[in-house]
Design a protein around this motif. Structure first.
Motif, mmCIF file in Angstrom:
data_model
loop_
_atom_site.group_PDB
_atom_site.id
_atom_site.type_symbol
_atom_site.label_atom_id
_atom_site.label_comp_id
_atom_site.label_asym_id
_atom_site.label_seq_id
_atom_site.Cartn_x
_atom_site.Cartn_y
_atom_site.Cartn_z
ATOM 1 N N VAL A 50 -1.333 -2.395 6.663
ATOM 2 C CA VAL A 50 -1.991 -3.151 7.552
ATOM 3 C C VAL A 50 -0.947 -3.584 8.606
ATOM 4 N N GLU A 51 0.571 -3.877 8.090
ATOM 5 C CA GLU A 51 1.574 -4.329 8.877
ATOM 6 C C GLU A 51 1.813 -2.897 9.648
ATOM 7 N N LEU A 52 2.047 -1.664 8.916
ATOM 8 C CA LEU A 52 2.315 -0.568 9.556
ATOM 9 C C LEU A 52 1.377 -0.058 10.815
ATOM 10 N N SER A 53 -0.069 -0.209 10.318
ATOM 11 C CA SER A 53 -1.057 0.130 11.395
ATOM 12 C C SER A 53 -1.091 -0.557 12.902
ATOM 13 N N LYS A 54 -0.082 -1.886 12.631
ATOM 14 C CA LYS A 54 0.116 -2.555 13.965
ATOM 15 C C LYS A 54 0.775 -2.185 15.061
ATOM 16 N N GLU A 55 1.491 -1.064 14.406
ATOM 17 C CA GLU A 55 2.756 -0.519 15.633
ATOM 18 C C GLU A 55 1.873 0.393 16.435
ATOM 19 N N THR B 213 10.151 0.404 7.028
ATOM 20 C CA THR B 213 9.576 -0.693 7.674
ATOM 21 C C THR B 213 8.759 -0.150 8.730
ATOM 22 N N PRO B 214 7.706 -1.204 9.239
ATOM 23 C CA PRO B 214 7.129 -0.951 10.259
ATOM 24 C C PRO B 214 8.018 -0.726 11.548
ATOM 25 N N GLN B 215 8.961 -1.314 11.541
ATOM 26 C CA GLN B 215 10.004 -1.076 12.660
ATOM 27 C C GLN B 215 10.878 0.352 12.490
ATOM 28 N N ARG C 27 -6.929 -0.891 10.065
ATOM 29 C CA ARG C 27 -6.959 -1.423 11.096
ATOM 30 C C ARG C 27 -8.206 -2.314 11.580
ATOM 31 N N ASN D 44 0.897 -2.472 2.143
ATOM 32 C CA ASN D 44 1.885 -2.213 3.336
ATOM 33 C C ASN D 44 1.135 -1.679 4.670
#
Ligand code: G3H
Length: 247
Positions: free
Chosen positions: A217-222, A176-178, A246, A215
């Motif tokens: 885009v969500e990962l790239s926000k971290e 997960t991104p987290q 991004r 998936n």
């Protein structure tokens, strides 16, 4: 400090001339975000072929090399040979090298040191196995792998670290991104404590393991995820979406 987003496609042992021509076609069509550094990891035998076809904005990486420049090492290639054909990158310590071909931390570190001394840019891969994560050993394992490499690096400017949890590689089970962010942040703290604040803030730490168009885009926000090392999806047109995550 802003770190340029970096996206690598690791083709692994896939493709032939025809497949490569198809990949080149979708990379040329793009459009690829010009702010992103894009590198594709090509099987050794096709390095020059792919390099000659790819747009100049896409760099090429070898997927492995040995720890000395030449000699009686049948089947191996050296950083000097990679440089000789104009290729600037090499991926080292990939989990398949570690777990299928038995490369240990010491050998990976020696390869990284020699490749850097030879002028190549290096993608140094680390990551824990499922049983290590389940046993609460993720940090211990990735710090240990990073230390082996860090002890031998004099100049970090040509190093990208790829965090690739082994349980996420080719399994469709993305971190997960987290989960990814947590490890990337810890790795950056480790670099700050054991190398320097400068290296910690400037070194790209990219994530690999079942990254897809869906998936990325969500990962790239971290904040500590500076890009991706992509396997399966790098053979498909969705790789363009991942490069542009991004945008
Ligand atoms: O080097 C790339 C990684 O092994 C990830 O592979 P994958 O995207 O197929 O899971």
């Amino acid at each position: 400090m802003s770190r340029n987003f970096w996206v690598g496609g690791n083709w692994k042992m896939n493709g032939d001339k025809k497949v490569i021509e198809g990949i080149v076609e979708f990379l040329k069509a793009g459009p690829l975000d010009p702010a992103v550094e894009v590198v594709v990891g090509v099987p050794a035998i096709y390095l020059e072929y792919a390099k000659n076809l790819l747009p100049q904005s896409v760099a090429v990486a070898a997927q492995n090399c040995y720890k000395v420049s030449k000699g009686a090492f049948t089947g191996e290639i050296s950083p000097a040979m990679i440089s000789d054909i104009g290729v600037k990158w090499v991926i080292l310590g990939h989990s398949e090298r570690r777990h299928v071909f038995g490369e240990n931390n010491e050998l990976v570190a020696e390869k990284v040191a020699h490749a850097l001394d030879s002028g190549l840019h290096v993608v140094a891969c680390i990551g824990e196995k499922l049983e290590e994560r389940e046993g609460g050993k993720t940090e211990e394992v990735v710090f240990h792998q990073t230390k082996a490499i860090a002890d031998k690096i004099k100049d970090w400017s040509k190093v990208v670290i790829a965090y690739e949890p082994v349980w996420a590689i080719g399994t469709g089970k993305t971190a997960t991104p987290q989960q990814a962010q947590e490890v990337h942040k810890k790795l950056r703290e480790w670099l700050s404590q054991h190398v320097s604040d400068k290296v910690a803030s400037e070194t790209r730490i990219v994530y690999g393991g079942s990254v897809t168009g869906a998936n990325c885009v969500e990962l790239s926000k971290e904040p500590d995820i500076d890009g991706f090392l992509v396997g399966g999806a790098s053979l498909k047109p969705e790789f363009v979406q991942i490069v542009n995550a991004r945008k």
